[in-house]
Design a protein around this motif. Structure first.
Motif, PDB file in Angstrom:
ATOM      1  N   GLY A   1       0.800  -1.209   0.000  1.00 23.66           N
ATOM      2  CA  GLY A   1       0.000   0.000   0.000  1.00 23.66           C
ATOM      3  C   GLY A   1       0.835   1.262   0.000  1.00 23.66           C
ATOM      4  O   GLY A   1       0.400   2.296   0.519  1.00 23.66           O
ATOM      5  N   THR A   2       2.043   1.232  -0.585  1.00 28.41           N
ATOM      6  CA  THR A   2       2.925   2.394  -0.585  1.00 28.41           C
ATOM      7  C   THR A   2       2.869   3.116  -1.923  1.00 28.41           C
ATOM      8  O   THR A   2       2.806   2.494  -2.981  1.00 28.41           O
ATOM      9  CB  THR A   2       4.377   1.977  -0.296  1.00 28.41           C
ATOM     10  OG1 THR A   2       4.785   0.990  -1.267  1.00 28.41           O
ATOM     11  CG2 THR A   2       4.495   1.374   1.088  1.00 28.41           C
ATOM     12  N   GLY A   3       2.877   4.439  -1.877  1.00 32.01           N
ATOM     13  CA  GLY A   3       2.810   5.235  -3.088  1.00 32.01           C
ATOM     14  C   GLY A   3       2.381   6.647  -2.760  1.00 32.01           C
ATOM     15  O   GLY A   3       2.640   7.154  -1.662  1.00 32.01           O
ATOM     16  N   THR A   4       1.690   7.309  -3.676  1.00 32.86           N
ATOM     17  CA  THR A   4       1.231   8.678  -3.477  1.00 32.86           C
ATOM     18  C   THR A   4      -0.237   8.805  -3.848  1.00 32.86           C
ATOM     19  O   THR A   4      -0.771   8.023  -4.630  1.00 32.86           O
ATOM     20  CB  THR A   4       2.039   9.668  -4.333  1.00 32.86           C
ATOM     21  OG1 THR A   4       1.863   9.354  -5.718  1.00 32.86           O
ATOM     22  CG2 THR A   4       3.514   9.622  -3.991  1.00 32.86           C
ATOM     23  N   SER A   5      -0.883   9.830  -3.294  1.00 28.32           N
ATOM     24  CA  SER A   5      -2.254  10.167  -3.656  1.00 28.32           C
ATOM     25  C   SER A   5      -2.382  11.686  -3.660  1.00 28.32           C
ATOM     26  O   SER A   5      -1.680  12.375  -2.908  1.00 28.32           O
ATOM     27  CB  SER A   5      -3.257   9.550  -2.665  1.00 28.32           C
ATOM     28  OG  SER A   5      -3.044  10.051  -1.367  1.00 28.32           O
ATOM     29  N   ALA A   6      -3.236  12.221  -4.520  1.00 33.73           N
ATOM     30  CA  ALA A   6      -3.390  13.667  -4.639  1.00 33.73           C
ATOM     31  C   ALA A   6      -4.850  14.005  -4.913  1.00 33.73           C
ATOM     32  O   ALA A   6      -5.535  13.306  -5.665  1.00 33.73           O
ATOM     33  CB  ALA A   6      -2.502  14.210  -5.751  1.00 33.73           C
ATOM     34  N   LEU A   7      -5.323  15.081  -4.314  1.00 37.21           N
ATOM     35  CA  LEU A   7      -6.681  15.584  -4.506  1.00 37.21           C
ATOM     36  C   LEU A   7      -6.591  16.954  -5.173  1.00 37.21           C
ATOM     37  O   LEU A   7      -5.853  17.829  -4.706  1.00 37.21           O
ATOM     38  CB  LEU A   7      -7.404  15.705  -3.165  1.00 37.21           C
ATOM     39  CG  LEU A   7      -8.818  16.294  -3.196  1.00 37.21           C
ATOM     40  CD1 LEU A   7      -9.761  15.378  -3.966  1.00 37.21           C
ATOM     41  CD2 LEU A   7      -9.326  16.521  -1.768  1.00 37.21           C
ATOM     42  N   SER A   8      -7.342  17.132  -6.268  1.00 36.88           N
ATOM     43  CA  SER A   8      -7.315  18.389  -7.006  1.00 36.88           C
ATOM     44  C   SER A   8      -8.724  18.930  -7.189  1.00 36.88           C
ATOM     45  O   SER A   8      -9.674  18.173  -7.371  1.00 36.88           O
ATOM     46  CB  SER A   8      -6.662  18.206  -8.381  1.00 36.88           C
ATOM     47  OG  SER A   8      -5.338  17.735  -8.262  1.00 36.88           O
ATOM     48  N   VAL A   9      -8.855  20.273  -7.150  1.00 36.49           N
ATOM     49  CA  VAL A   9     -10.130  20.965  -7.328  1.00 36.49           C
ATOM     50  C   VAL A   9      -9.891  22.188  -8.208  1.00 36.49           C
ATOM     51  O   VAL A   9      -8.912  22.921  -8.001  1.00 36.49           O
ATOM     52  CB  VAL A   9     -10.725  21.408  -5.970  1.00 36.49           C
ATOM     53  CG1 VAL A   9     -12.024  22.176  -6.175  1.00 36.49           C
ATOM     54  CG2 VAL A   9     -10.962  20.202  -5.072  1.00 36.49           C
ATOM     55  N   ASP A  10     -10.765  22.424  -9.185  1.00 33.44           N
ATOM     56  CA  ASP A  10     -10.601  23.581 -10.061  1.00 33.44           C
ATOM     57  C   ASP A  10     -11.236  24.846  -9.492  1.00 33.44           C
ATOM     58  O   ASP A  10     -10.726  25.947  -9.695  1.00 33.44           O
ATOM     59  CB  ASP A  10     -11.227  23.298 -11.435  1.00 33.44           C
ATOM     60  CG  ASP A  10     -10.309  22.473 -12.319  1.00 33.44           C
ATOM     61  OD1 ASP A  10      -9.149  22.255 -11.932  1.00 33.44           O
ATOM     62  OD2 ASP A  10     -10.761  22.036 -13.393  1.00 33.44           O
ATOM     63  N   LYS A  11     -12.373  24.696  -8.783  1.00 34.36           N
ATOM     64  CA  LYS A  11     -13.121  25.875  -8.346  1.00 34.36           C
ATOM     65  C   LYS A  11     -13.829  25.602  -7.032  1.00 34.36           C
ATOM     66  O   LYS A  11     -14.397  24.527  -6.848  1.00 34.36           O
ATOM     67  CB  LYS A  11     -14.135  26.260  -9.432  1.00 34.36           C
ATOM     68  CG  LYS A  11     -14.937  27.514  -9.170  1.00 34.36           C
ATOM     69  CD  LYS A  11     -15.846  27.792 -10.366  1.00 34.36           C
ATOM     70  CE  LYS A  11     -16.698  29.026 -10.159  1.00 34.36           C
ATOM     71  NZ  LYS A  11     -17.579  29.289 -11.336  1.00 34.36           N
ATOM     72  N   VAL A  12     -13.797  26.561  -6.120  1.00 33.45           N
ATOM     73  CA  VAL A  12     -14.472  26.449  -4.831  1.00 33.45           C
ATOM     74  C   VAL A  12     -15.413  27.645  -4.673  1.00 33.45           C
ATOM     75  O   VAL A  12     -14.985  28.798  -4.811  1.00 33.45           O
ATOM     76  CB  VAL A  12     -13.467  26.428  -3.663  1.00 33.45           C
ATOM     77  CG1 VAL A  12     -14.206  26.348  -2.328  1.00 33.45           C
ATOM     78  CG2 VAL A  12     -12.493  25.273  -3.809  1.00 33.45           C
ATOM     79  N   SER A  13     -16.698  27.375  -4.401  1.00 34.81           N
ATOM     80  CA  SER A  13     -17.688  28.437  -4.205  1.00 34.81           C
ATOM     81  C   SER A  13     -18.265  28.340  -2.803  1.00 34.81           C
ATOM     82  O   SER A  13     -18.718  27.265  -2.382  1.00 34.81           O
ATOM     83  CB  SER A  13     -18.816  28.314  -5.235  1.00 34.81           C
ATOM     84  OG  SER A  13     -18.314  28.429  -6.558  1.00 34.81           O
ATOM     85  N   THR A  14     -18.246  29.460  -2.080  1.00 32.31           N
ATOM     86  CA  THR A  14     -18.815  29.533  -0.734  1.00 32.31           C
ATOM     87  C   THR A  14     -19.613  30.825  -0.611  1.00 32.31           C
ATOM     88  O   THR A  14     -19.655  31.634  -1.543  1.00 32.31           O
ATOM     89  CB  THR A  14     -17.708  29.513   0.343  1.00 32.31           C
ATOM     90  OG1 THR A  14     -17.000  30.762   0.300  1.00 32.31           O
ATOM     91  CG2 THR A  14     -16.735  28.368   0.123  1.00 32.31           C
ATOM     92  N   GLY A  15     -20.217  31.017   0.544  1.00 33.23           N
ATOM     93  CA  GLY A  15     -20.947  32.253   0.782  1.00 33.23           C
ATOM     94  C   GLY A  15     -20.045  33.468   0.809  1.00 33.23           C
ATOM     95  O   GLY A  15     -20.505  34.612   0.696  1.00 33.23           O
ATOM     96  N   LEU A  16     -18.750  33.251   0.955  1.00 30.84           N
ATOM     97  CA  LEU A  16     -17.795  34.359   1.011  1.00 30.84           C
ATOM     98  C   LEU A  16     -17.226  34.718  -0.351  1.00 30.84           C
ATOM     99  O   LEU A  16     -16.542  35.739  -0.496  1.00 30.84           O
ATOM    100  CB  LEU A  16     -16.637  33.993   1.952  1.00 30.84           C
ATOM    101  CG  LEU A  16     -17.028  33.707   3.408  1.00 30.84           C
ATOM    102  CD1 LEU A  16     -15.807  33.268   4.193  1.00 30.84           C
ATOM    103  CD2 LEU A  16     -17.678  34.934   4.045  1.00 30.84           C
ATOM    104  N   GLY A  17     -17.473  33.876  -1.344  1.00 24.13           N
ATOM    105  CA  GLY A  17     -16.955  34.169  -2.671  1.00 24.13           C
ATOM    106  C   GLY A  17     -16.575  32.902  -3.420  1.00 24.13           C
ATOM    107  O   GLY A  17     -16.798  31.777  -2.952  1.00 24.13           O
TER     108      GLY A  17
END
Length: 240
Positions: A211-227
Protein backbone atom coordinates in the motif's frame (compact mmCIF):
# COMPACT_ATOMS: atom_id res chain seq x y z
CA UNK A 1 -7.36 -34.21 -57.10
CA UNK A 2 -6.59 -31.15 -59.20
CA UNK A 3 -3.96 -28.58 -58.26
CA UNK A 4 -6.72 -26.05 -57.50
CA UNK A 5 -8.56 -28.47 -55.21
CA UNK A 6 -5.31 -29.29 -53.40
CA UNK A 7 -4.72 -25.59 -52.78
CA UNK A 8 -8.25 -25.15 -51.39
CA UNK A 9 -7.86 -28.21 -49.15
CA UNK A 10 -4.48 -26.99 -47.87
CA UNK A 11 -5.94 -23.55 -47.16
CA UNK A 12 -8.86 -25.07 -45.27
CA UNK A 13 -6.50 -27.23 -43.21
CA UNK A 14 -4.35 -24.23 -42.31
CA UNK A 15 -7.45 -22.22 -41.34
CA UNK A 16 -8.71 -25.08 -39.18
CA UNK A 17 -5.35 -25.47 -37.42
CA UNK A 18 -5.16 -21.72 -36.82
CA UNK A 19 -8.68 -21.73 -35.38
CA UNK A 20 -7.88 -24.64 -33.10
CA UNK A 21 -4.72 -22.89 -31.94
CA UNK A 22 -6.66 -19.69 -31.26
CA UNK A 23 -9.27 -21.55 -29.23
CA UNK A 24 -6.55 -23.45 -27.40
CA UNK A 25 -4.81 -20.19 -26.48
CA UNK A 26 -8.13 -18.81 -25.23
CA UNK A 27 -8.72 -21.86 -23.04
CA UNK A 28 -5.18 -21.61 -21.68
CA UNK A 29 -5.74 -17.93 -20.83
CA UNK A 30 -8.82 -18.90 -18.83
CA UNK A 31 -6.86 -21.54 -16.96
CA UNK A 32 -4.09 -19.07 -16.14
CA UNK A 33 -6.59 -16.55 -14.78
CA UNK A 34 -8.23 -19.22 -12.63
CA UNK A 35 -4.85 -20.42 -11.33
CA UNK A 36 -3.75 -16.90 -10.40
CA UNK A 37 -7.02 -16.12 -8.61
CA UNK A 38 -6.85 -19.36 -6.64
CA UNK A 39 -3.20 -18.73 -5.74
CA UNK A 40 -4.03 -15.25 -4.43
CA UNK A 41 -6.91 -16.61 -2.39
CA UNK A 42 -5.12 -19.68 -1.03
CA UNK A 43 -1.81 -18.00 -0.16
CA UNK A 44 -2.45 -14.41 0.93
CA UNK A 45 0.59 -12.30 1.73
CA UNK A 46 0.42 -11.54 5.45
CA UNK A 47 2.15 -8.19 4.84
CA UNK A 48 -0.30 -7.09 2.16
CA UNK A 49 -2.75 -4.21 2.71
CA UNK A 50 -5.21 -5.93 0.34
CA UNK A 51 -6.30 -9.58 0.52
CA UNK A 52 -8.49 -11.77 -1.68
CA UNK A 53 -10.70 -14.25 0.21
CA UNK A 54 -13.77 -16.46 -0.23
CA UNK A 55 -13.20 -16.98 -3.94
CA UNK A 56 -15.99 -18.74 -5.89
CA UNK A 57 -14.84 -19.18 -9.50
CA UNK A 58 -17.05 -20.83 -12.15
CA UNK A 59 -14.75 -21.69 -15.07
CA UNK A 60 -15.82 -22.33 -18.65
CA UNK A 61 -13.91 -22.98 -21.87
CA UNK A 62 -14.08 -19.44 -23.28
CA UNK A 63 -15.67 -17.50 -20.42
CA UNK A 64 -15.93 -17.60 -16.65
CA UNK A 65 -17.58 -15.80 -13.78
CA UNK A 66 -17.40 -15.65 -10.03
CA UNK A 67 -17.18 -13.57 -6.92
CA UNK A 68 -14.75 -12.96 -4.08
CA UNK A 69 -14.19 -10.72 -1.09
CA UNK A 70 -11.47 -8.09 -0.93
CA UNK A 71 -10.21 -6.98 2.47
CA UNK A 72 -8.35 -3.69 2.91
CA UNK A 73 -6.26 -3.25 6.05
CA UNK A 74 -4.51 -0.13 7.33
CA UNK A 75 -0.81 -1.04 7.24
CA UNK A 76 0.38 2.48 8.15
CA UNK A 77 -0.39 2.21 11.85
CA UNK A 78 -3.46 4.46 11.73
CA UNK A 79 -5.91 1.86 13.06
CA UNK A 80 -6.05 0.36 16.48
CA UNK A 81 -5.02 -3.25 16.84
CA UNK A 82 -7.88 -5.59 16.20
CA UNK A 83 -9.85 -3.19 13.96
CA UNK A 84 -11.90 -5.06 11.36
CA UNK A 85 -10.69 -4.60 7.77
CA UNK A 86 -12.90 -2.82 5.23
CA UNK A 87 -14.43 -5.61 3.16
CA UNK A 88 -16.07 -5.47 -0.28
CA UNK A 89 -17.57 -8.16 -2.47
CA UNK A 90 -16.58 -8.29 -6.13
CA UNK A 91 -18.63 -10.09 -8.79
CA UNK A 92 -17.13 -10.53 -12.25
CA UNK A 93 -17.69 -11.99 -15.71
CA UNK A 94 -14.70 -12.74 -17.89
CA UNK A 95 -14.44 -13.51 -21.61
CA UNK A 96 -11.05 -15.04 -22.26
CA UNK A 97 -11.44 -15.57 -26.00
CA UNK A 98 -8.18 -14.10 -27.28
CA UNK A 99 -8.56 -11.13 -29.64
CA UNK A 100 -5.84 -9.11 -31.42
CA UNK A 101 -6.11 -6.23 -28.92
CA UNK A 102 -6.40 -8.13 -25.63
CA UNK A 103 -6.12 -11.51 -23.98
CA UNK A 104 -9.45 -11.13 -22.16
CA UNK A 105 -12.32 -8.72 -21.48
CA UNK A 106 -14.35 -8.44 -18.30
CA UNK A 107 -16.98 -6.51 -16.39
CA UNK A 108 -17.34 -6.25 -12.61
CA UNK A 109 -19.35 -4.82 -9.75
CA UNK A 110 -18.15 -4.03 -6.24
CA UNK A 111 -20.18 -3.38 -3.12
CA UNK A 112 -19.23 -3.02 0.55
CA UNK A 113 -20.29 -5.76 2.97
CA UNK A 114 -20.10 -6.26 6.72
CA UNK A 115 -19.45 -3.29 9.05
CA UNK A 116 -18.44 -1.06 6.11
CA UNK A 117 -21.78 -1.68 4.38
CA UNK A 118 -23.73 -1.03 7.58
CA UNK A 119 -21.89 2.25 8.20
CA UNK A 120 -22.35 3.38 4.59
CA UNK A 121 -26.04 2.46 4.56
CA UNK A 122 -26.61 4.45 7.75
CA UNK A 123 -25.02 7.53 6.22
CA UNK A 124 -25.91 7.32 2.53
CA UNK A 125 -28.55 4.61 2.14
CA UNK A 126 -28.27 1.06 0.88
CA UNK A 127 -27.45 -0.13 -2.61
CA UNK A 128 -24.18 1.68 -3.33
CA UNK A 129 -22.38 -0.22 -6.08
CA UNK A 130 -19.20 0.53 -8.00
CA UNK A 131 -18.99 -1.00 -11.48
CA UNK A 132 -16.73 -1.08 -14.50
CA UNK A 133 -15.43 -2.96 -17.50
CA UNK A 134 -11.99 -3.50 -18.93
CA UNK A 135 -9.45 -5.77 -20.54
CA UNK A 136 -6.37 -7.84 -19.77
CA UNK A 137 -3.25 -7.23 -21.86
CA UNK A 138 -0.99 -9.94 -23.20
CA UNK A 139 1.67 -9.21 -20.58
CA UNK A 140 -0.87 -9.45 -17.73
CA UNK A 141 -1.61 -5.75 -17.17
CA UNK A 142 -5.25 -4.91 -16.36
CA UNK A 143 -7.05 -1.74 -17.43
CA UNK A 144 -10.62 -0.88 -16.49
CA UNK A 145 -13.14 1.92 -16.46
CA UNK A 146 -15.16 2.53 -13.31
CA UNK A 147 -18.35 4.38 -12.42
CA UNK A 148 -20.01 5.29 -9.12
CA UNK A 149 -23.54 6.71 -8.76
CA UNK A 150 -24.36 9.90 -6.89
CA UNK A 151 -23.84 9.63 -3.13
CA UNK A 152 -25.34 11.79 -0.37
CA UNK A 153 -24.18 11.54 3.23
CA UNK A 154 -26.36 13.10 5.93
CA UNK A 155 -25.64 13.83 9.58
CA UNK A 156 -28.08 15.93 11.57
CA UNK A 157 -28.82 19.06 9.54
CA UNK A 158 -25.67 18.71 7.46
CA UNK A 159 -25.14 16.88 4.20
CA UNK A 160 -22.37 16.01 1.78
CA UNK A 161 -23.34 15.21 -1.81
CA UNK A 162 -20.99 13.71 -4.39
CA UNK A 163 -21.93 13.86 -8.06
CA UNK A 164 -21.66 10.63 -10.09
CA UNK A 165 -17.99 9.76 -10.50
CA UNK A 166 -16.07 8.08 -13.31
CA UNK A 167 -12.49 7.00 -13.60
CA UNK A 168 -9.80 4.61 -14.74
CA UNK A 169 -8.00 1.78 -12.99
CA UNK A 170 -4.68 0.21 -14.03
CA UNK A 171 -3.29 -2.91 -12.32
CA UNK A 172 0.26 -4.09 -13.01
CA UNK A 173 2.45 -6.82 -11.57
CA UNK A 174 3.15 -4.78 -8.43
CA UNK A 175 1.43 -1.45 -9.14
CA UNK A 176 -2.04 0.03 -8.86
CA UNK A 177 -3.06 3.38 -10.40
CA UNK A 178 -6.43 5.03 -9.85
CA UNK A 179 -7.81 8.25 -11.36
CA UNK A 180 -11.33 9.34 -10.37
CA UNK A 181 -13.16 12.51 -11.44
CA UNK A 182 -16.52 14.10 -10.59
CA UNK A 183 -18.19 17.36 -11.61
CA UNK A 184 -18.89 18.66 -8.13
CA UNK A 185 -19.14 18.05 -4.39
CA UNK A 186 -21.67 20.05 -2.35
CA UNK A 187 -21.44 20.50 1.44
CA UNK A 188 -24.29 22.00 3.50
CA UNK A 189 -24.65 22.61 7.20
CA UNK A 190 -24.96 25.28 9.85
CA UNK A 191 -26.81 27.60 7.49
CA UNK A 192 -23.96 27.70 4.97
CA UNK A 193 -22.95 25.80 1.86
CA UNK A 194 -19.84 25.18 -0.22
CA UNK A 195 -19.36 23.64 -3.64
CA UNK A 196 -16.21 22.11 -5.10
CA UNK A 197 -16.16 21.82 -8.90
CA UNK A 198 -14.15 19.49 -11.13
CA UNK A 199 -12.81 17.34 -8.33
CA UNK A 200 -10.27 14.61 -9.07
CA UNK A 201 -8.46 12.03 -6.98
CA UNK A 202 -5.31 10.34 -8.27
CA UNK A 203 -3.59 7.43 -6.53
CA UNK A 204 -0.39 5.77 -7.64
CA UNK A 205 0.68 2.75 -5.59
CA UNK A 206 4.12 1.51 -6.59
CA UNK A 207 3.70 -1.53 -4.33
CA UNK A 208 0.04 -2.43 -3.90
CA UNK A 209 0.86 -5.29 -1.51
CA UNK A 210 2.30 -2.84 0.99
CA UNK A 211 0.00 0.00 0.00
CA UNK A 212 2.93 2.39 -0.59
CA UNK A 213 2.81 5.23 -3.09
CA UNK A 214 1.23 8.68 -3.48
CA UNK A 215 -2.25 10.17 -3.66
CA UNK A 216 -3.39 13.67 -4.64
CA UNK A 217 -6.68 15.58 -4.51
CA UNK A 218 -7.31 18.39 -7.01
CA UNK A 219 -10.13 20.97 -7.33
CA UNK A 220 -10.60 23.58 -10.06
CA UNK A 221 -13.12 25.87 -8.35
CA UNK A 222 -14.47 26.45 -4.83
CA UNK A 223 -17.69 28.44 -4.20
CA UNK A 224 -18.81 29.53 -0.73
CA UNK A 225 -20.95 32.25 0.78
CA UNK A 226 -17.79 34.36 1.01
CA UNK A 227 -16.95 34.17 -2.67
CA UNK A 228 -15.59 32.01 -5.46
CA UNK A 229 -12.01 30.81 -5.81
CA UNK A 230 -10.85 29.53 -9.20
CA UNK A 231 -7.71 27.72 -10.28
CA UNK A 232 -7.30 26.00 -6.93
CA UNK A 233 -5.91 22.84 -8.54
CA UNK A 234 -4.04 20.46 -6.26
CA UNK A 235 -5.08 20.95 -2.64
CA UNK A 236 -3.46 17.92 -1.08
CA UNK A 237 -0.81 15.28 -1.74
CA UNK A 238 0.17 12.47 0.56
CA UNK A 239 2.72 9.67 0.60
CA UNK A 240 1.29 6.41 1.94
Amino acid sequence: MTSRNKTIAAGAAVAMLASLGWVGASIQTGRQVEAELKALSAHPDGRSAMRLTRLQHDAGLLSSSGKAELQFRDECGGSAAGDSPVTVEVEYRLSHFVLPGSAARFDWTLRPIGPAAAALAQLAGAGTTLRGEGEVGFSGEVRSSMALPELTFRSGEGSLRFAPASGKLAWGRTTLALDVKMDHVVMRGGGSAAELQNVSLAMDLRNRRLGTGTSALSVDKVSTGLGTFEGVREIGRAHV
